[in-house]
Design a protein around this motif. Structure first.
Motif, PDB file in Angstrom:
ATOM      1  N   ALA A 106       0.905  -1.199   0.094  1.00  0.00           N
ATOM      2  CA  ALA A 106      -0.025   0.001  -0.175  1.00  0.00           C
ATOM      3  C   ALA A 106       0.767   1.259  -0.008  1.00  0.00           C
ATOM      4  CB  ALA A 106      -1.089  -0.002   1.086  1.00  0.00           C
ATOM      5  N   GLY A 107       2.270   0.941   0.045  1.00  0.00           N
ATOM      6  CA  GLY A 107       2.953   2.418   0.063  1.00  0.00           C
ATOM      7  C   GLY A 107       3.374   2.765   1.204  1.00  0.00           C
ATOM      8  N   ALA A 108       3.274   1.984   2.400  1.00  0.00           N
ATOM      9  CA  ALA A 108       3.553   2.556   3.659  1.00  0.00           C
ATOM     10  C   ALA A 108       5.096   2.915   3.904  1.00  0.00           C
ATOM     11  CB  ALA A 108       3.066   1.736   4.668  1.00  0.00           C
ATOM     12  N   GLY A 109       5.858   2.238   3.468  1.00  0.00           N
ATOM     13  CA  GLY A 109       7.487   2.318   3.603  1.00  0.00           C
ATOM     14  C   GLY A 109       8.099   1.731   4.694  1.00  0.00           C
ATOM     15  N   VAL A 110       8.878   2.389   5.457  1.00  0.00           N
ATOM     16  CA  VAL A 110       9.178   1.939   6.770  1.00  0.00           C
ATOM     17  C   VAL A 110       8.160   1.641   7.650  1.00  0.00           C
ATOM     18  CG1 VAL A 110       9.707   4.201   7.794  1.00  0.00           C
ATOM     19  CG2 VAL A 110      11.154   2.273   8.338  1.00  0.00           C
ATOM     20  N   TRP A 111       7.076   2.202   7.660  1.00  0.00           N
ATOM     21  CA  TRP A 111       5.898   2.185   8.473  1.00  0.00           C
ATOM     22  C   TRP A 111       5.335   0.857   8.595  1.00  0.00           C
ATOM     23  CZ3 TRP A 111       6.370   4.956  12.645  1.00  0.00           C
ATOM     24  CH2 TRP A 111       6.779   6.357  12.705  1.00  0.00           C
ATOM     25  N   ALA A 112       5.595  -0.113   7.399  1.00  0.00           N
ATOM     26  CA  ALA A 112       5.096  -1.272   7.195  1.00  0.00           C
ATOM     27  C   ALA A 112       5.861  -2.254   8.089  1.00  0.00           C
ATOM     28  CB  ALA A 112       5.090  -1.919   5.738  1.00  0.00           C
ATOM     29  N   LEU A 113       7.194  -1.916   8.231  1.00  0.00           N
ATOM     30  CA  LEU A 113       8.203  -2.880   9.131  1.00  0.00           C
ATOM     31  C   LEU A 113       7.701  -2.560  10.461  1.00  0.00           C
ATOM     32  CD1 LEU A 113      11.447  -2.213   7.035  1.00  0.00           C
ATOM     33  CD2 LEU A 113      10.070  -4.422   7.413  1.00  0.00           C
ATOM     34  N   VAL A 114       7.413  -1.201  10.949  1.00  0.00           N
ATOM     35  CA  VAL A 114       7.195  -0.846  12.201  1.00  0.00           C
ATOM     36  C   VAL A 114       5.925  -1.351  12.758  1.00  0.00           C
ATOM     37  CG1 VAL A 114       6.525   1.196  13.836  1.00  0.00           C
ATOM     38  CG2 VAL A 114       8.302   1.407  11.998  1.00  0.00           C
ATOM     39  N   ALA A 115       4.787  -1.542  11.733  1.00  0.00           N
ATOM     40  CA  ALA A 115       3.523  -2.111  12.218  1.00  0.00           C
ATOM     41  C   ALA A 115       3.724  -3.506  12.426  1.00  0.00           C
ATOM     42  CB  ALA A 115       2.757  -1.776  10.936  1.00  0.00           C
ATOM     43  N   ASN A 141       3.396  -8.172  15.824  1.00  0.00           N
ATOM     44  CA  ASN A 141       3.664  -9.319  16.415  1.00  0.00           C
ATOM     45  C   ASN A 141       3.942  -9.419  18.015  1.00  0.00           C
ATOM     46  OD1 ASN A 141       4.841 -11.759  16.357  1.00  0.00           O
ATOM     47  ND2 ASN A 141       6.469 -11.313  15.380  1.00  0.00           N
ATOM     48  N   THR A 142       4.589  -8.350  18.475  1.00  0.00           N
ATOM     49  CA  THR A 142       4.588  -8.450  19.985  1.00  0.00           C
ATOM     50  C   THR A 142       3.261  -8.321  20.587  1.00  0.00           C
ATOM     51  OG1 THR A 142       6.755  -6.947  19.730  1.00  0.00           O
ATOM     52  CG2 THR A 142       5.731  -7.061  21.706  1.00  0.00           C
ATOM     53  N   ILE A 143       2.389  -7.345  20.315  1.00  0.00           N
ATOM     54  CA  ILE A 143       1.158  -7.302  20.876  1.00  0.00           C
ATOM     55  C   ILE A 143       0.293  -8.702  20.683  1.00  0.00           C
ATOM     56  CG2 ILE A 143      -0.972  -6.140  20.633  1.00  0.00           C
ATOM     57  CD1 ILE A 143       0.509  -3.568  19.681  1.00  0.00           C
ATOM     58  N   ILE A 144       0.074  -9.299  19.514  1.00  0.00           N
ATOM     59  CA  ILE A 144      -0.396 -10.506  19.529  1.00  0.00           C
ATOM     60  C   ILE A 144       0.206 -11.546  20.438  1.00  0.00           C
ATOM     61  CG2 ILE A 144      -1.105 -12.390  17.922  1.00  0.00           C
ATOM     62  CD1 ILE A 144      -0.996 -10.266  15.698  1.00  0.00           C
ATOM     63  N   ASP A 145       1.384 -11.644  20.571  1.00  0.00           N
ATOM     64  CA  ASP A 145       1.975 -12.669  21.273  1.00  0.00           C
ATOM     65  C   ASP A 145       1.738 -12.479  22.914  1.00  0.00           C
ATOM     66  OD1 ASP A 145       4.308 -14.517  22.246  1.00  0.00           O
ATOM     67  OD2 ASP A 145       5.257 -12.843  22.976  1.00  0.00           O
ATOM     68  N   ILE A 146       1.674 -11.016  23.411  1.00  0.00           N
ATOM     69  CA  ILE A 146       1.161 -10.793  24.535  1.00  0.00           C
ATOM     70  C   ILE A 146      -0.228 -11.251  24.750  1.00  0.00           C
ATOM     71  CG2 ILE A 146       0.778  -8.730  26.277  1.00  0.00           C
ATOM     72  CD1 ILE A 146       2.778  -7.189  24.729  1.00  0.00           C
ATOM     73  N   ILE A 147      -1.219 -10.842  23.994  1.00  0.00           N
ATOM     74  CA  ILE A 147      -2.705 -11.285  24.080  1.00  0.00           C
ATOM     75  C   ILE A 147      -2.937 -12.702  24.193  1.00  0.00           C
ATOM     76  CG2 ILE A 147      -4.766 -11.333  22.909  1.00  0.00           C
ATOM     77  CD1 ILE A 147      -3.855  -8.551  21.727  1.00  0.00           C
TER      78      ILE A 147
END
Length: 398
Positions: free
Chosen positions: A76-85, A90-96
């Motif tokens: 979608a063209g998010a650039g570096v923010w695709a990597l941030v997301a 990944n961390t948030i789902i792991d916690i949940i």
């Protein structure tokens, strides 16, 4: 506290790299530290009680969902923010998942007495791991600051594949082995567990590392295209570094299981002092010299980690070398066999496939012919697992 420090330091870090854009990226990425602290005790609970199926589901779910999210945002063209997301999700789902599946949950209680008891042992390990983390990032920092961003990219890409193999195999085995080591009744039992871990991890990882050295060219060109050809030499060199990790990890786990966190800290301080000196010497000679210094440092660290266990559990350098020698010999012979295939002219895809297949067959054949202990141990485990599954199915039918 750490997040606040990183938040404040972000502009100075960006200035160091001459890249203003990373200020906001770093501040958002650092939120992972806050999130991760929530699941720390759950991770420890899972490890202590050896309920690793929960680890599997949390990791698998987080990896798949965050991976899909990252790819969609990238397209979608998010650039570096695709990597941030991808990183944060990944961390948030792991916690949940862990909060749902692990029976222990945090409460708003605090015991100074218990904190002191934990800190007496834990602070030394925290500092040892911190020293290790800082050192591991130091090479990338120096390359990124002293050389081009392209040089750093080639170095990191060459390191990525062998590091991935080590992380997924060596770390997984180490996570399972440590609770077992901690419950060992005596030194002899601890030594036997350590020997089994040493033999098994080296048997699994040595052929992978040597295989990657040999097939690095077709692998990188096929996966990453020819524009990443310069990363081949870094992969080959850094595979030598990662080969030492199974021995380092096992010896580290033994020392930790005995409760000698003070010794862990001393060893890290000694090793990383040597490593930093080597990095600063190598940086004057170029990026490839830095990679070679990492490989050499891996072997030095390996022997430093081995030394205390001669006294602690009578597991000497000679004994450990004898334990890993069969896997190392078989892996080298396998490497020579698949290296010879590269002289035959054929399409690169076909070459890689044939090398992998021949490598697996030749390694298993040598394991069978020379009766390598780890091969028979893994076969017995698989046979036992098969019988358990068949027995479970039989009981269900009844």
């Amino acid at each position: 506290m750490i997040y606040i420090i990183l938040f404040i330091c972000a502009p100075y870090i960006a200035k160091f790299y001459h890249t203003k854009e990373i200020v906001l990226v770093l501040r958002v990425l650092s939120v992972k530290i806050v999130f991760s602290s929530i699941a720390t005790v759950q991770h420890a609970y899972v490890q202590k009680h050896m309920i690793f199926k929960k680890f599997f589901f949390s990791t698998l779910g987080g990896t798949v969902i965050s991976g899909v999210l990252g790819i969609l945002l990238a397209y979608a063209g998010a650039g570096v923010w695709a990597l941030v997301a991808q990183y944060l999700s990944n961390t948030i789902i792991d916690i949940i998942v862990l909060l749902i599946t692990v029976p222990w949950h945090p409460k708003f209680l605090f015991s100074l007495e218990r904190a002191k008891a934990l800190m007496d042992f834990g602070w030394k390990l925290v500092f040892a791991n911190l020293i290790n983390a800082i050192y591991n990032e130091l090479r990338s920092l120096i390359i990124g600051r002293s050389y081009s961003s392209a040089a750093l990219a080639y170095y990191n890409k060459g390191n990525q594949i062998p590091a991935l193999a080590i992380t997924n195999i060596d770390t997984a085995i180490g996570t399972v082995v440590f609770p077992t080591m901690s419950e060992a009744e005596n030194e002899e039992r601890l030594k036997n567990i350590g020997r089994r871990a040493m033999k098994t991890t080296s048997y699994l990882l040595f052929p992978i590392m040597i295989g990657l050295i040999v097939v690095s060219r077709p692998l990188i060109i096929l996966l990453l295209t020819e524009k990443w050809e310069n990363s081949i030499i870094f992969m080959q060199i850094l595979c030598l570094y990662w080969m030492t990790q199974p021995i380092q990890t096992t010896n580290w786990q033994i020392i930790k299981a005995i409760g000698r966190s003070d010794l862990c800290l001393k060893l890290e301080a000694i090793k990383k002092t040597i490593g930093i000196i080597m990095v600063f010497i190598a940086m004057k000679l170029g990026v490839i010299a830095i990679a070679f210094s990492a490989a050499l440092f891996g072997f030095i660290s390996m022997f430093i980690n081995i030394l205390p266990n001669k006294k602690l559990i009578n597991y000497s350098i000679k004994d450990q070398l004898l334990d890993i020698m069969p896997a190392l010999f078989a892996s080298i012979v396998m490497g020579l066999i698949i290296y010879s295939i590269a002289f035959i002219k054929m399409p690169m895809v076909l070459l890689l496939v044939i090398q992998v297949i021949v490598g697996i067959i030749s390694y298993i054949a040598m394991s069978y012919i020379f009766k390598i202990d780890s091969f028979r141990y893994i076969l017995s485990m698989l046979q036992e697992k098969k019988l358990n599954i068949l027995g479970s199915d039989h009981r269900k039918k009844k």
